[in-house]
Design an enzyme around this catalytic site. Structure first.
Site, PDB file in Angstrom:
ATOM      1  N   ASP A 195     -15.897 -29.065  38.877  1.00 14.00           N
ATOM      2  CA  ASP A 195     -16.478 -29.289  40.200  1.00 14.00           C
ATOM      3  C   ASP A 195     -17.986 -29.511  40.205  1.00 14.00           C
ATOM      4  O   ASP A 195     -18.586 -29.549  41.291  1.00 14.00           O
ATOM      5  CB  ASP A 195     -16.078 -28.148  41.144  1.00 14.00           C
ATOM      6  CG  ASP A 195     -14.658 -28.333  41.651  1.00 14.00           C
ATOM      7  OD1 ASP A 195     -14.222 -29.494  41.763  1.00 14.00           O
ATOM      8  OD2 ASP A 195     -13.982 -27.332  41.944  1.00 14.00           O
ATOM      9  N   ASP A 252      -7.778 -33.033  43.469  1.00  9.17           N
ATOM     10  CA  ASP A 252      -9.150 -32.840  43.950  1.00  9.17           C
ATOM     11  C   ASP A 252     -10.179 -33.435  42.981  1.00  9.17           C
ATOM     12  O   ASP A 252     -11.264 -33.851  43.370  1.00  9.17           O
ATOM     13  CB  ASP A 252      -9.463 -31.349  44.112  1.00  9.17           C
ATOM     14  CG  ASP A 252      -8.300 -30.509  44.597  1.00  9.17           C
ATOM     15  OD1 ASP A 252      -7.141 -30.865  44.309  1.00  9.17           O
ATOM     16  OD2 ASP A 252      -8.543 -29.478  45.234  1.00  9.17           O
TER      17      ASP A 252
HETATM   18  N1  GLY Z   1     -10.129 -27.181  45.147  1.00 10.84           N
HETATM   19  C1  GLY Z   1     -10.637 -27.797  46.295  1.00 10.84           C
HETATM   20  C2  GLY Z   1      -9.886 -27.546  47.533  1.00 10.84           C
HETATM   21  O1  GLY Z   1      -9.541 -26.428  47.853  1.00 10.84           O
HETATM   22  O2  GLY Z   1      -9.647 -28.479  48.248  1.00 10.84           O
END
Ligand code: GLY
Length: 414
Positions: free
Chosen positions: A89, A147
């Protein structure tokens, strides 16, 4: 929409400044407790870039220098993230903060952080799999969540800024692999695919934050839509545009009438279930952009109309924080992790960020095409139109003769 945008950014400005007063040094906003009190995190939580990102976007719209000063301060506390190699991230964390900061200020120290961060992220790429790894833990062999499409933007951006084409190649490979292995025939996506890191074989497809392995977790669909739209913006490859359009058509077909998704499209408690404003905001932002990129006139019109519907609903009293409330957040009613009973029906920083981003993109689209004297639909903004600050949306500096005055019948003057 322009009066609504003014109201949204006025609210955002007040909220974000209030948030700054509520935060201790080195802390980042996360969500609210049930009693409305603020929950904070350290800089390593995946969401740490969204608050500074929202400050940059609100500065972009209002021109308020105080917001730029706060944005820089909350951006620069994230500097250690540029060397982070233990999580995917970094793309969210640095892209929203340093990425917007660089776009709006041209500060070359920010560019260096973006390039370092992208190289840190690239260490997570496995050529046998064709993806960057999402999480480090023993529960999976090589987990990749949908994601992660969002983190590719940092690789594309850094590839341009620091001239390293290997970052571009990694991002494209990840997008191609994910298109092949995450997506079902109806253009919905699984949340997580676990790979064998030696062979690249798919070991398992499942959910983590959704209702069921087979279901369509709304935010996952939103990340995918945004992700492939963004990949098309950087690459110009039609296969990504076409994939983004398929995802958009799927999502639009499953949205409730008011445009705000339930937290999972397949939850068995619908209609008595939670909405997820964050998924709505991400979808709106992606659809504004896809609406300008699609070659298909009918799709363009539908994408922009759906984005506008979502934005109008999110800007209503149901979702926008009350003017007198003491919340530092902008939007209510998001869902972080329902199965984990974490962040359920709460404000979230990424709902705020993508809500503001969608409004800015929407207003830029209107303004660009007003300037060009053509209808603000389906003309294909180039990447530089989106990513550079060429089209000011700063209405505070234009007096009150904004788009609506020149746009009396919903159509620009020719
Ligand atoms: N991992 C990112 C979300 O919760 O969308």
């Amino acid at each position: 929409m322009d009066m609504l945008a003014d109201r949204v950014f006025e609210t955002a400005s007040a909220r974000l400044k209030m948030m700054d007063r509520m935060l201790q040094d080195g802390r980042c906003p996360k969500c609210e407790n049930e009693d409305g009190s603020l929950v904070t995190t350290d800089i390593w939580w995946w969401c740490s870039g969204f608050y500074p990102g929202s400050l940059w976007l609100t500065y972009e719209y209002t021109g308020d220098k105080e917001l730029a000063r706060l944005a820089a301060r909350h951006t620069e506390i994230l500097s250690p993230i540029q060397f982070r190699t233990d999580d995917h991230d970094v793309g969210f964390q640095l892209g929203c903060s340093y990425g917007n900061g660089y776009r709006l200020t041209g500060d070359t120290t920010y560019r260096a952080v973006i390039c370092n961060g992208a190289h840190s992220l690239a260490t997570r790429f496995n050529p046998a799999v064709g993806c960057t790894r999402s999480w480090n833990n023993d529960r999976w062999h090589f987990p990749v969540i949908i994601d992660n499409m969002m983190n590719l933007e940092l690789l594309f951006l850094a590839s341009e800024l620091c001239g390293d084409s290997s970052l571009y190649d990694i991002a494209v490979r990840h997008a191609v692999t994910t298109m092949k292995n995450h997506y079902r025939d109806d253009a919905s996506t699984f949340h997580l695919v676990d790979y064998d890191p030696e062979t690249g074989k798919v070991l398992r497809r499942q959910t983590v934050q959704g209702f069921a392995d087979w279901s369509s977790w709304s935010r996952g669909q939103a990340w995918g839509l945004y992700g492939y739209t963004m990949v098309y913006r950087y690459t110009g490859k039609k296969r990504f545009l076409s994939h983004a359009e398929k995802i958009a058509d799927y999502i639009i077909g499953r949205l409730p009438d008011d445009g705000i998704p339930y937290w999972d499209f397949d939850s068995d408690s619908i209609p008595d279930d939670y909405r997820d404003a964050s998924a709505g905001a991400i979808i709106a932002s992606a659809l504004v952009e896809l609406g300008t990129l699609s070659d298909d006139e009918d799709r363009s019109t539908e994408y922009l109309a759906t984005a506008e519907k979502i934005l109008r609903r999110l800007a209503s009293d149901e979702y926008l924080s009350e003017p007198g409330s003491d919340s530092g957040f902008i939007l209510r009613h998001s869902v972080g992790n329902k199965p984990g009973n974490d962040e359920v029906d709460t404000p979230l920083t990424y709902a705020d960020y993508y809500f503001l981003e969608a409004f800015i993109k929407y207003m830029k689209n209107q303004k660009l095409f007003l300037r060009m004297g053509v209808a603000p639909l389906n003309k294909g903004l180039s990447r530089s139109d989106w990513s550079l600050d060429r089209i000011s949306v700063n209405r505070a500096h234009q007096g009150r003769t904004g788009a609506s005055a020149r746009f009396p019948s919903g159509k620009p003057r020719q």
